[in-house]
Every structure is written in structure tokens, then in C-alpha cells.
Scaffold this motif. Structure first.
Motif, PDB file in Angstrom:
ATOM      1  N   ILE A  27       3.923  -9.190  -3.650  1.00  0.00           N
ATOM      2  CA  ILE A  27       4.356  -8.525  -2.416  1.00  0.00           C
ATOM      3  C   ILE A  27       3.836  -9.330  -1.230  1.00  0.00           C
ATOM      4  N   LEU A  28       4.662  -9.465  -0.202  1.00  0.00           N
ATOM      5  CA  LEU A  28       4.277 -10.176   1.007  1.00  0.00           C
ATOM      6  C   LEU A  28       3.748  -9.152   2.001  1.00  0.00           C
ATOM      7  N   ALA A  29       2.444  -9.180   2.235  1.00  0.00           N
ATOM      8  CA  ALA A  29       1.777  -8.152   3.046  1.00  0.00           C
ATOM      9  C   ALA A  29       2.103  -8.313   4.525  1.00  0.00           C
ATOM     10  N   SER A  30       2.259  -7.192   5.210  1.00  0.00           N
ATOM     11  CA  SER A  30       2.496  -7.231   6.658  1.00  0.00           C
ATOM     12  C   SER A  30       1.179  -7.468   7.385  1.00  0.00           C
ATOM     13  N   ALA A  31       1.267  -8.097   8.560  1.00  0.00           N
ATOM     14  CA  ALA A  31       0.060  -8.391   9.343  1.00  0.00           C
ATOM     15  C   ALA A  31      -0.534  -7.117   9.944  1.00  0.00           C
ATOM     16  N   ALA A  32       0.271  -6.054   9.996  1.00  0.00           N
ATOM     17  CA  ALA A  32      -0.214  -4.805  10.597  1.00  0.00           C
ATOM     18  C   ALA A  32      -1.102  -4.022   9.636  1.00  0.00           C
ATOM     19  N   GLU A  33      -1.158  -4.449   8.393  1.00  0.00           N
ATOM     20  CA  GLU A  33      -1.942  -3.707   7.405  1.00  0.00           C
ATOM     21  C   GLU A  33      -3.037  -4.599   6.818  1.00  0.00           C
ATOM     22  N   SER A  34      -3.982  -3.947   6.163  1.00  0.00           N
ATOM     23  CA  SER A  34      -5.158  -4.664   5.683  1.00  0.00           C
ATOM     24  C   SER A  34      -4.879  -5.358   4.354  1.00  0.00           C
ATOM     25  N   LEU A  35      -5.136  -6.658   4.353  1.00  0.00           N
ATOM     26  CA  LEU A  35      -4.954  -7.436   3.122  1.00  0.00           C
ATOM     27  C   LEU A  35      -5.873  -6.912   2.019  1.00  0.00           C
ATOM     28  N   ALA A  36      -7.051  -6.468   2.417  1.00  0.00           N
ATOM     29  CA  ALA A  36      -7.994  -5.920   1.430  1.00  0.00           C
ATOM     30  C   ALA A  36      -7.398  -4.679   0.759  1.00  0.00           C
ATOM     31  N   ASP A  37      -6.678  -3.860   1.526  1.00  0.00           N
ATOM     32  CA  ASP A  37      -6.042  -2.679   0.939  1.00  0.00           C
ATOM     33  C   ASP A  37      -4.970  -3.082  -0.078  1.00  0.00           C
ATOM     34  N   TYR A  38      -4.202  -4.115   0.260  1.00  0.00           N
ATOM     35  CA  TYR A  38      -3.191  -4.607  -0.691  1.00  0.00           C
ATOM     36  C   TYR A  38      -3.862  -5.056  -1.992  1.00  0.00           C
ATOM     37  N   LYS A  39      -4.946  -5.846  -1.816  1.00  0.00           N
ATOM     38  CA  LYS A  39      -5.616  -6.375  -3.012  1.00  0.00           C
ATOM     39  C   LYS A  39      -6.168  -5.243  -3.869  1.00  0.00           C
ATOM     40  N   GLN A  40      -6.737  -4.259  -3.200  1.00  0.00           N
ATOM     41  CA  GLN A  40      -7.331  -3.150  -3.942  1.00  0.00           C
ATOM     42  C   GLN A  40      -6.261  -2.399  -4.733  1.00  0.00           C
ATOM     43  N   GLN A  41      -5.133  -2.135  -4.068  1.00  0.00           N
ATOM     44  CA  GLN A  41      -4.075  -1.384  -4.749  1.00  0.00           C
ATOM     45  C   GLN A  41      -3.364  -2.221  -5.816  1.00  0.00           C
ATOM     46  N   ALA A  42      -3.292  -3.517  -5.576  1.00  0.00           N
ATOM     47  CA  ALA A  42      -2.631  -4.379  -6.563  1.00  0.00           C
ATOM     48  C   ALA A  42      -3.453  -4.436  -7.855  1.00  0.00           C
ATOM     49  N   ASP A  43      -4.776  -4.387  -7.704  1.00  0.00           N
ATOM     50  CA  ASP A  43      -5.679  -4.295  -8.844  1.00  0.00           C
ATOM     51  C   ASP A  43      -5.420  -5.395  -9.877  1.00  0.00           C
ATOM     52  N   GLY A  44      -5.077  -6.564  -9.396  1.00  0.00           N
ATOM     53  CA  GLY A  44      -4.867  -7.694 -10.293  1.00  0.00           C
ATOM     54  C   GLY A  44      -3.569  -7.672 -11.059  1.00  0.00           C
ATOM     55  N   LYS A  45      -2.766  -6.642 -10.861  1.00  0.00           N
ATOM     56  CA  LYS A  45      -1.522  -6.530 -11.631  1.00  0.00           C
ATOM     57  C   LYS A  45      -0.298  -6.983 -10.852  1.00  0.00           C
ATOM     58  N   LEU A  46      -0.507  -7.337  -9.596  1.00  0.00           N
ATOM     59  CA  LEU A  46       0.584  -7.800  -8.733  1.00  0.00           C
ATOM     60  C   LEU A  46      -0.017  -8.805  -7.767  1.00  0.00           C
ATOM     61  N   ALA A  47       0.649  -9.950  -7.595  1.00  0.00           N
ATOM     62  CA  ALA A  47       0.133 -10.930  -6.632  1.00  0.00           C
ATOM     63  C   ALA A  47       0.355 -10.439  -5.210  1.00  0.00           C
ATOM     64  N   VAL A  48      -0.552 -10.826  -4.335  1.00  0.00           N
ATOM     65  CA  VAL A  48      -0.442 -10.461  -2.920  1.00  0.00           C
ATOM     66  C   VAL A  48      -0.368 -11.748  -2.108  1.00  0.00           C
ATOM     67  N   ALA A  49       0.594 -11.791  -1.188  1.00  0.00           N
ATOM     68  CA  ALA A  49       0.749 -12.956  -0.306  1.00  0.00           C
ATOM     69  C   ALA A  49       0.685 -12.488   1.143  1.00  0.00           C
ATOM     70  N   GLY A  50       0.339 -13.376   2.029  1.00  0.00           N
ATOM     71  CA  GLY A  50       0.325 -13.033   3.450  1.00  0.00           C
ATOM     72  C   GLY A  50      -1.000 -13.395   4.072  1.00  0.00           C
ATOM     73  N   ASN A  51      -1.311 -12.736   5.141  1.00  0.00           N
ATOM     74  CA  ASN A  51      -0.465 -11.984   6.029  1.00  0.00           C
ATOM     75  C   ASN A  51      -0.649 -12.477   7.464  1.00  0.00           C
ATOM     76  N   LEU A  52      -0.564 -13.834   7.599  1.00  0.00           N
ATOM     77  CA  LEU A  52      -0.689 -14.441   8.932  1.00  0.00           C
ATOM     78  C   LEU A  52       0.455 -13.949   9.816  1.00  0.00           C
ATOM     79  N   ASN A  53       0.149 -13.676  11.074  1.00  0.00           N
ATOM     80  CA  ASN A  53       1.146 -13.143  12.008  1.00  0.00           C
ATOM     81  C   ASN A  53       2.075 -14.273  12.471  1.00  0.00           C
TER      82      ASN A  53
END
Lengths: 215, 345
Positions: free
Chosen positions: B252-278
Motif C-alpha cells: 500500500i502506498l501511504a498518504s503523507a497525511a497519515e502516520s507511516l508508523a501506523d501503516y507499519k503497525q497495521q501491516a504487521d509484516g504481512k503487507l509492504a508499505v511504501a511512501g510517504n514523502l509529500n
């Protein structure tokens, strides 16, 4: 009665229920509530509630869209049968710069009308020159310009410069996705005000229009 | 470890040798070659050369086989127009709401704009397949009609219009998206961005997402033949992360308006996280700001792997200074190496 109508209207917005909005208008008409009273006591407060929910991230654009679309249709139907809303209020011109996506300006015009302002839509896909030409023909207090694409946002500077040259008393407010993503952008393109969404746009525009309305 | 292996490792939730950096630059190659943008985007050989030169210049970890989003609308008969900066856009939506009955899924191999992209992918694959990952894009079926009908008309049909006509449009777009995605994979694309901006909770309610987006997302993820990265073009999408996992998206490509740490936590290693430079803001950054932004992203995204550094949108604006892009790359190389140093945490 008024409170219940307002609550039913808000519930219909949140459910994206076009028919529900129609029913609220029908109930108001059956109870003899005039359009001016209905607009100030029911519609405007209902939009304010929608705005509060939006600011907390609790409503989606689709809910705002259905609310504006349904209310717009209902008000037009009532106005076709009776006197339109008063028109000596401050005038706002709305247009979309360069881009074809004029939804933001369209929705904002509905919310402004329900807040008691005159809102004149001048179209989308406008160059800065076309936009300013059309806007000034309407002799507005405020020009509200939206855009979707970043390259269009950069051309907002030309709108700002043209307005300063030709009508320095007219206020410019901008909006659209690029400004929401980068809060410094409005300042960088020379706009004096911006609004993150169509509902908060109403309060921004009212505050800009107010001094002129008083004077 | 080469760039392809680095990206594959991150997309599969592992720690590569360092955080992969995806500088997604569809237009900057024109400047590298000294060509006007319309000339560049009209010539697959030029676009391929542009991508290779950009990669050689900045050293990032991908080749971006994407010309412009409106090309998909061109396949349906839309015309596009150019502006002084940025990618071309649809001039006018090609269909009115009364004309949706005659929309049929076009063959990607018969649309010149899409054929150019396929040729671009083939050229890049011939040059660097297996060394540099080739990234391409598809617009999601529920979002594609925005370009075909216009936003207002599509929302009108989707939310208030005739259900039969609405479903017909969605079905045509599903058929096209699958065909277009598969064609790109067949040409050599290694992964696809799945652009579904309408799916963002800023635009769509959870009930509407479940009704119009979820099954289509699953269908494309299952059948397109390459890993998909869910993108909402900068709109918030943290709330969609569970659906992205459930439907088989690779990331998932994370939005800059949200916390990358939250994405990582929810992804829990089961989904890659990309982003989130404005991506909008970076045009005005100094190199020092860019470096700071990268370090913030690395601190939140890099621990544990499964993270790719890129902009939040999937398109770095043309006017972003080269010094900013160099700073992004240098900072990632310095602080994004695994095992992470204290500074990168």
C-alpha cells in the motif's frame, strides 16, 4: 418539528439517501414551513453539522455530494413554485481553473446559497484570463477558484495578479486537492485565503465577504 | 543484492540490504533528453532512454514504465491536452451520462498511447529485466469512470443513477483494467500500482467501498499476474489497509497525511508499505529538508523491513529540484542500510 426535520435531513445525508432528503422537504411543505425559514433553520445548520463531521474525518465526499445534490434539486423545485431566496446578499463567483473537474465549485455554490449568499458559477476549464474576465462581469465581493491538478494550482498566481491589477478590492479564495496536500501552496501562488473543503469554504468566504456586506 | 532483489525483498516483507528507493518520475526524462514533453511522451524509445538516464543519474531502485494516467482514457476515445508543466490531462470526458450504454472495453493493443507504454516496458525489460524492477500502473475500475464521464457525472450515476447502467460501466472498466494490466505484465512489468483514488475514505464510505471497490480489488489482484500496490493518489488510505491485505495486494502506498508508523503497525509484516514523502511539498523543499523528511520516513517505516521509500502519490512533480532528489537518494543510502543504525531509528 424544526429539530426533527434537521435531524432527519442529517441522517439522510449520512445514508446518501436522496429520497430521505425529498421526504424532509415534503414534510416541511406539508407543515407550512416557508423556504426562507427552512433554509436558515434546517438546511444551513444541517450543513454546519456536516461540516463539523467532515472536519473530524467522519464523512466522505460521497455523503457531501448527495447532500448538496439532493438539497439543490429540492430547493430548485420549491423555487420553481414560489419566490426565490433573497438576492441582496454578498455575491461570490465560483470557477474551476484549467481543469474539467468542476465538482468542488459546484458543491460549494450549493452550500453558499443555503448560507444566504449569492453564488454564481462561471464554469470549468477556464484560463486565468477567462476566469477573471467572467468573474468581474458579475461584480462579486469574492472570487472562489478551485483546481484539481498541480500544474493548474501553479497558475493560480496569474489569477491573483490579474485580480490585483483589475479589481484590488475583490477577495480571492482558492481550494482543491493540491492545496489540501501542501498547506504552504496557497501562499506560494499568491492567494490570500484557501479552504481545505467545500464546507469550511463557506465560513472562509463569509468572513471575506462580511466587511463589504457591512459597508 | 541488486535493485530488483531489493524491491522484491521489501515487497515480500523482508529486510533487504537497504531500504529500496522508488523515484517515480514520469516526466523528468524529457528534461534529461532536452525534449518537449509531448515529444517525449509520444516516443517510447525516448521514454526508455529517459528512464535509464534518470536511474543512472540518481541510482534509485526502479524503472518507471508509466507515461500518464489519461492514456487509459485515450483508449476509450478521449483526447488529452498538455499544459506548460506536468502530465497531460483529459480535455473533456468522452462520454455523457446518456451515452454509457455504448461504452465498450477497448483493446489496449489498439490504442496508440497504450501501445507506446507497452513498447516502453519491452524496451526497459530488454535492457534491465531482473536487475531493475519495472513498475507500471493501472487505474482501478471504480475510479476509471472519473476520466470517462467526469467526477460529477460518475458520482451521480454511481450513487443516484440507474443501477443497471452503473453496473455496466463498472463491468466494462473491470474488463479493460484486467486486459490492460495483463498486457503490461506480459510486456515485462514486474509490479503494478493499482490507482483507486475514489476508494479513499475521504471520498467513499466504508459501505460504498465494500459495495463498489472490494471485490474488484480482489479480482484484479488475483488475475492480473503481478504484485499490486494500492495507491489513492495522495488521499488518506490507512483505513483501507486491512482490505488491501485481505484482497491479496502486495503493498500500500501511504498518504503523507497519515502516520507511516501506523501503516507499519497495521501491516504487521504481512503487507509492504511504501511512501510517504509529500510529492506536492517536495518542489519547495531544500536538500536539507528533503534529507530530514527521508530520515523521518526511515525512522517510522524501515524497522523490520517490508518498506519502500517513495512519494505518496506515485508521481514526483516535474519541477522538483534535482538537488532534492539527490538528497533523498543520498539520505536513504546513508541511513536506510540494514541493520539500521541508531540514527535511522
Amino acid at each position: 418539528m424544526i429539530n426533527r426535520l434537521r435531524q432527519d435531513l442529517i441522517r439522510s445525508y449520512l445514508d446518501c439517501d436522496r429520497e430521505g432528503v425529498h421526504q424532509v422537504f415534503a414534510q416541511a411543505a406539508a407543515a407550512g414551513v416557508g423556504l426562507a425559514t427552512f433554509a436558515t433553520k434546517v438546511i444551513e445548520p444541517s450543513f454546519e453539522t456536516l461540516g463539523e463531521l467532515w472536519s473530524r474525518g467522519e464523512v466522505a465526499l460521497t455523503q457531501v455530494f448527495v447532500a448538496a445534490r439532493a438539497v439543490d434539486l429540492e430547493v430548485a423545485a420549491v423555487e420553481a413554485r414560489a419566490a426565490p431566496l433573497p438576492s441582496d446578499a454578498p455575491k461570490v463567483v465560483l470557477g474551476t481553473l484549467i481543469d474539467a473537474h468542476g465538482l468542488g465549485a459546484r458543491l460549494l455554490s450549493v452550500f453558499l446559497r443555503m448560507a444566504g449568499l449569492q453564488a454564481v458559477e462561471i464554469g470549468s476549464r477556464l484560463t486565468p484570463e477567462e476566469l477573471v474576465d467572467r468573474a468581474l462581469r458579475e461584480q462579486p465581493q469574492v472570487v472562489a477558484v478551485s483546481c484539481l491538478m498541480l500544474h493548474s494550482a501553479y497558475r493560480m498566481r496569474e489569477v491573483s495578479q490579474l485580480l490585483q491589477e483589475r479589481a484590488p478590492g475583490v477577495r480571492l479564495v482558492v481550494g482543491g486537492a493540491p492545496f489540501r496536500i501542501d498547506h504552504t501552496l496557497a501562499d506560494r501562488v499568491g492567494a490570500e485565503s484557501w479552504a481545505p473543503d467545500v464546507i469550511s469554504g463557506v465560513s472562509v468566504i463569509k468572513s471575506l465577504a462580511a466587511p463589504r456586506a457591512a459597508g | 543484492m541488486n535493485a530488483y532483489q531489493r524491491v522484491v525483498a521489501a515487497l515480500t516483507g523482508r529486510e533487504p540490504d537497504r531500504v529500496p528507493v522508488l523515484l517515480l518520475m514520469p516526466t523528468q526524462g524529457a528534461g534529461e533528453l532536452g525534449l518537449p514533453l509531448p515529444t517525449y511522451l509520444g516516443d517510447p524509445e525516448a521514454m526508455a532512454e529517459g528512464q535509464l538516464r534518470l536511474q543512472a543519474r540518481y541510482g534509485h531502485d526502479c524503472l518507471y514504465a508509466f507515461s500518464y494516467g489519461a492514456a487509459e482514457a485515450e483508449a476509450f476515445g478521449a483526447s488529452v491536452e498538455y499544459h506548460p508543466t506536468g502530465s497531460p490531462v483529459v480535455s473533456e470526458p468522452p462520454f455523457g451520462i446518456q451515452e454509457v450504454g455504448r461504452i465498450t472495453p477497448p483493446d489496449p493493443h489498439r490504442c496508440p498511447a497504450l501501445v507506446r507504454t507497452l513498447r516502453l516496458i519491452e524496451l526497459l525489460a530488454a535492457e534491465d529485466k531482473g536487475r531493475l524492477p519495472i513498475l507500471a500502473n493501472v487505474v482501478a475500475p471504480p475510479s476509471l469512470p472519473v476520466m470517462l464521464l467526469g467526477m460529477e457525472a460518475w458520482l451521480e450515476l454511481l450513487l443516484l443513477g440507474d443501477a443497471g447502467r452503473r453496473d455496466q460501466v463498472l463491468e466494462v472498466c473491470r474488463a479493460f483494467t484486467l486486459a490492460w494490466g495483463r498486457a503490461q505484465v506480459q510486456a515485462g512489468a514486474d509490479a503494478l500500482g493499482y490507482f483507486d483514488p475514489l476508494a479513499s475514505p475521504e471520498i467513499t464510505t466504508p459501505a460504498q467501498f465494500a459495495r463498489f471497490h472490494l471485490q474488484t480489488m480482489r479480482l484484479v489482484a488475483e488475475q492480473v499476474g503481478a504484485p499490486l500496490l494500492l495507491c489513492t493518489a495522495g488521499a488518506r488510505n490507512l483505513q483501507l489497509l486491512p482490505a488491501a491485505r485481505e484482497t491479496g495486494m502486495a503493498g500500500i502506498l501511504a498518504s503523507a497525511a497519515e502516520s507511516l508508523a501506523d501503516y507499519k503497525q497495521q501491516a504487521d509484516g504481512k503487507l509492504a508499505v511504501a511512501g510517504n514523502l509529500n510529492n506536492i511539498g517536495m518542489a519547495a523543499w531544500t536538500p536539507a529538508q528533503a534529507s530530514q523528511e527521508v530520515r523521518s520516513c526511515l525512522a517510522a517505516g524501515a524497522p523490520g523491513g517490508g518498506y519502500l521509500l517513495c512519494d505518496q502519490h506515485g508521481e514526483i512533480p516535474t519541477e522538483t529540484p534535482a538537488a532534492v532528489l539527490e538528497a533523498i537518494m543520498q539520505t536513504a543510502q546513508q541511513y536506510g542500510r540494514y541493520p539500521l543504525h541508531q540514527e535511522g531509528r
